[in-house]
Design a protein around this motif. Structure first.
Motif, mmCIF file in Angstrom:
data_model
loop_
_atom_site.group_PDB
_atom_site.id
_atom_site.type_symbol
_atom_site.label_atom_id
_atom_site.label_comp_id
_atom_site.label_asym_id
_atom_site.label_seq_id
_atom_site.Cartn_x
_atom_site.Cartn_y
_atom_site.Cartn_z
ATOM 1 N N THR A 66 0.819 -1.206 0.000
ATOM 2 C CA THR A 66 0.000 0.000 0.000
ATOM 3 C C THR A 66 0.855 1.259 0.000
ATOM 4 O OG1 THR A 66 -1.656 -1.205 1.245
ATOM 5 C CG2 THR A 66 -1.889 1.180 1.186
ATOM 6 N N GLU A 67 1.807 1.325 0.910
ATOM 7 C CA GLU A 67 2.651 2.519 1.017
ATOM 8 C C GLU A 67 3.490 2.700 -0.250
ATOM 9 O OE1 GLU A 67 6.155 4.414 3.811
ATOM 10 O OE2 GLU A 67 5.011 2.713 4.577
ATOM 11 N N ARG A 68 3.953 1.604 -0.799
ATOM 12 C CA ARG A 68 4.764 1.676 -2.023
ATOM 13 C C ARG A 68 3.963 2.290 -3.158
ATOM 14 N NH1 ARG A 68 5.755 -0.532 -6.715
ATOM 15 N NH2 ARG A 68 7.900 -0.724 -7.440
ATOM 16 N N GLU A 69 2.725 1.852 -3.348
ATOM 17 C CA GLU A 69 1.874 2.389 -4.413
ATOM 18 C C GLU A 69 1.611 3.873 -4.207
ATOM 19 O OE1 GLU A 69 -1.701 0.146 -4.972
ATOM 20 O OE2 GLU A 69 -0.616 -1.739 -5.234
ATOM 21 N N GLU A 70 1.329 4.259 -2.959
ATOM 22 C CA GLU A 70 1.065 5.672 -2.649
ATOM 23 C C GLU A 70 2.320 6.516 -2.888
ATOM 24 O OE1 GLU A 70 -0.346 5.651 1.381
ATOM 25 O OE2 GLU A 70 -2.270 4.756 0.822
ATOM 26 N N THR A 71 3.465 5.996 -2.496
ATOM 27 C CA THR A 71 4.718 6.729 -2.666
ATOM 28 C C THR A 71 5.062 6.873 -4.144
ATOM 29 O OG1 THR A 71 5.497 5.947 -0.518
ATOM 30 C CG2 THR A 71 7.168 6.782 -2.031
ATOM 31 N N GLU A 72 4.870 5.818 -4.906
ATOM 32 C CA GLU A 72 5.129 5.887 -6.343
ATOM 33 C C GLU A 72 4.263 6.971 -6.981
ATOM 34 O OE1 GLU A 72 5.590 2.938 -10.176
ATOM 35 O OE2 GLU A 72 4.284 2.293 -8.536
ATOM 36 N N ALA A 73 2.970 7.000 -6.631
ATOM 37 C CA ALA A 73 2.066 8.011 -7.182
ATOM 38 C C ALA A 73 2.500 9.414 -6.769
ATOM 39 C CB ALA A 73 0.631 7.734 -6.730
ATOM 40 N N LEU A 74 2.936 9.575 -5.527
ATOM 41 C CA LEU A 74 3.392 10.871 -5.033
ATOM 42 C C LEU A 74 4.640 11.328 -5.786
ATOM 43 C CD1 LEU A 74 3.298 13.216 -2.968
ATOM 44 C CD2 LEU A 74 4.717 11.785 -1.490
ATOM 45 N N TYR A 75 5.597 10.430 -5.985
ATOM 46 C CA TYR A 75 6.832 10.798 -6.691
ATOM 47 C C TYR A 75 6.555 11.131 -8.153
ATOM 48 C CZ TYR A 75 10.245 10.364 -3.027
ATOM 49 O OH TYR A 75 10.993 10.605 -1.901
ATOM 50 N N GLU A 76 5.640 10.428 -8.773
ATOM 51 C CA GLU A 76 5.278 10.752 -10.151
ATOM 52 C C GLU A 76 4.571 12.107 -10.219
ATOM 53 O OE1 GLU A 76 3.143 7.278 -11.467
ATOM 54 O OE2 GLU A 76 5.003 6.181 -11.861
ATOM 55 N N ALA A 77 3.722 12.410 -9.234
ATOM 56 C CA ALA A 77 3.057 13.720 -9.182
ATOM 57 C C ALA A 77 4.080 14.834 -8.950
ATOM 58 C CB ALA A 77 1.989 13.725 -8.089
ATOM 59 N N ASP A 78 5.065 14.579 -8.092
ATOM 60 C CA ASP A 78 6.118 15.567 -7.851
ATOM 61 C C ASP A 78 6.942 15.799 -9.116
ATOM 62 O OD1 ASP A 78 5.254 15.855 -5.249
ATOM 63 O OD2 ASP A 78 6.947 14.783 -4.354
ATOM 64 N N GLU A 136 11.489 -3.262 -2.667
ATOM 65 C CA GLU A 136 11.649 -2.854 -1.273
ATOM 66 C C GLU A 136 12.498 -1.602 -1.106
ATOM 67 O OE1 GLU A 136 12.790 -6.366 -1.615
ATOM 68 O OE2 GLU A 136 10.867 -7.248 -1.089
ATOM 69 N N LEU A 137 13.182 -1.195 -2.146
ATOM 70 C CA LEU A 137 14.102 -0.060 -2.049
ATOM 71 C C LEU A 137 13.373 1.268 -2.256
ATOM 72 C CD1 LEU A 137 17.162 -1.553 -3.934
ATOM 73 C CD2 LEU A 137 16.788 -1.389 -1.471
ATOM 74 N N PRO A 138 13.974 2.366 -1.810
ATOM 75 C CA PRO A 138 13.327 3.685 -1.906
ATOM 76 C C PRO A 138 13.134 4.147 -3.348
ATOM 77 C CG PRO A 138 15.190 3.753 -0.383
ATOM 78 C CD PRO A 138 15.242 2.425 -1.077
ATOM 79 N N PHE A 139 12.167 5.039 -3.516
ATOM 80 C CA PHE A 139 12.009 5.787 -4.759
ATOM 81 C C PHE A 139 12.924 6.994 -4.680
ATOM 82 C CE2 PHE A 139 7.940 3.578 -4.765
ATOM 83 C CZ PHE A 139 7.803 3.228 -6.097
ATOM 84 N N GLN A 140 13.343 7.476 -5.838
ATOM 85 C CA GLN A 140 14.087 8.727 -5.913
ATOM 86 C C GLN A 140 13.554 9.548 -7.076
ATOM 87 O OE1 GLN A 140 18.246 7.403 -6.182
ATOM 88 N NE2 GLN A 140 18.554 8.437 -4.211
ATOM 89 N N VAL A 171 18.042 17.955 -20.359
ATOM 90 C CA VAL A 171 17.598 17.929 -18.963
ATOM 91 C C VAL A 171 16.480 16.900 -18.870
ATOM 92 C CG1 VAL A 171 16.592 19.249 -17.066
ATOM 93 C CG2 VAL A 171 18.195 20.369 -18.652
ATOM 94 N N ALA A 172 16.625 15.957 -17.944
ATOM 95 C CA ALA A 172 15.641 14.883 -17.795
ATOM 96 C C ALA A 172 15.210 14.773 -16.339
ATOM 97 C CB ALA A 172 16.237 13.562 -18.259
ATOM 98 N N LEU A 173 13.949 14.456 -16.136
ATOM 99 C CA LEU A 173 13.407 14.130 -14.816
ATOM 100 C C LEU A 173 12.880 12.709 -14.869
ATOM 101 C CD1 LEU A 173 11.205 17.237 -13.903
ATOM 102 C CD2 LEU A 173 13.473 16.682 -13.021
ATOM 103 N N GLY A 174 13.163 11.943 -13.827
ATOM 104 C CA GLY A 174 12.665 10.579 -13.773
ATOM 105 C C GLY A 174 12.475 10.128 -12.350
ATOM 106 N N VAL A 175 11.675 9.094 -12.187
ATOM 107 C CA VAL A 175 11.452 8.476 -10.877
ATOM 108 C C VAL A 175 12.137 7.116 -10.897
ATOM 109 C CG1 VAL A 175 9.749 7.604 -9.238
ATOM 110 C CG2 VAL A 175 9.276 9.692 -10.543
ATOM 111 N N SER A 176 13.063 6.947 -9.978
ATOM 112 C CA SER A 176 13.872 5.736 -9.904
ATOM 113 C C SER A 176 13.382 4.824 -8.795
ATOM 114 C CB SER A 176 15.330 6.136 -9.602
ATOM 115 O OG SER A 176 16.089 5.022 -9.213
ATOM 116 N N GLN A 177 13.429 3.536 -9.066
ATOM 117 C CA GLN A 177 13.312 2.540 -8.016
ATOM 118 C C GLN A 177 14.004 1.276 -8.483
ATOM 119 O OE1 GLN A 177 9.903 0.297 -6.782
ATOM 120 N NE2 GLN A 177 10.412 0.692 -4.659
ATOM 121 N N TRP A 178 15.034 0.901 -7.765
ATOM 122 C CA TRP A 178 15.851 -0.251 -8.137
ATOM 123 C C TRP A 178 15.142 -1.573 -7.904
ATOM 124 C CZ3 TRP A 178 20.514 -0.006 -10.545
ATOM 125 C CH2 TRP A 178 21.145 1.228 -10.586
ATOM 126 N N ASP A 179 14.308 -1.659 -6.841
ATOM 127 C CA ASP A 179 13.665 -2.925 -6.492
ATOM 128 C C ASP A 179 12.435 -2.620 -5.651
ATOM 129 O OD1 ASP A 179 13.524 -5.777 -6.469
ATOM 130 O OD2 ASP A 179 14.398 -5.803 -4.474
#
Length: 146
Positions: free
Chosen positions: A51-63, A131-135, A121-129
């Protein structure tokens, strides 16, 4: 998210010289022809039920999109560039210019502009795996996408 701070970091990256060798910088990493800033980093998801992962992914994409709107005021609408094909080419052994080869291994797509300086200039949302953090990443490079 602090849009003003993120824009200031991007402006500094656009004005900086590129490092002669791959190394850490004050805001992320860099190497010949590119600089990459880690604008935001989430917590990890080791204890998450998904749940938190999905919410965080959506937040990072919105940011990313909100920051992208500010960059679009400067350079026009972004091109969205998918990196899946770049990743497959790198897995097949093709040598790709940095930062694209590494970026493709953990960022599915980037929003991309060409600044007045000629740099990309590029913007992207990273996540290696899972369980790992988004950036939220900003990349400035003299090398166009492959």
């Amino acid at each position: 998210m602090d849009i003003a701070n993120h824009l200031a970091v991007i402006d500094r990256l656009c004005a900086r010289e590129f490092p002669a060798a791959h190394d850490r910088t004050d805001v992320g990493t860099g190497g010949p022809g590119y600089l990459m800033a880690e604008l935001q980093t989430s917590g990890d998801f080791y204890e998450d039920d998904g749940t938190e992962r999905e919410e965080t992914e959506a937040l990072y994409e919105a940011d990313r999109d909100a920051l992208g709107e500010r960059l679009a005021e400067r350079w026009g609408p972004a091109d969205v560039f998918g990196l899946a094909g770049v990743f497959l080419r790198s897995v097949a052994g093709e040598e790709l210019a940095e930062p694209w080869g590494t970026l493709a291994s953990h960022v599915p797509d980037v929003h991309l502009w060409r600044a007045e300086s000629g740099r990309w200039v590029a913007l992207g949302v990273s996540q290696w795996d899972g369980e790992l953090p988004f950036q939220l990443l900003a990349v400035v490079t003299e090398t166009g996408p492959p």
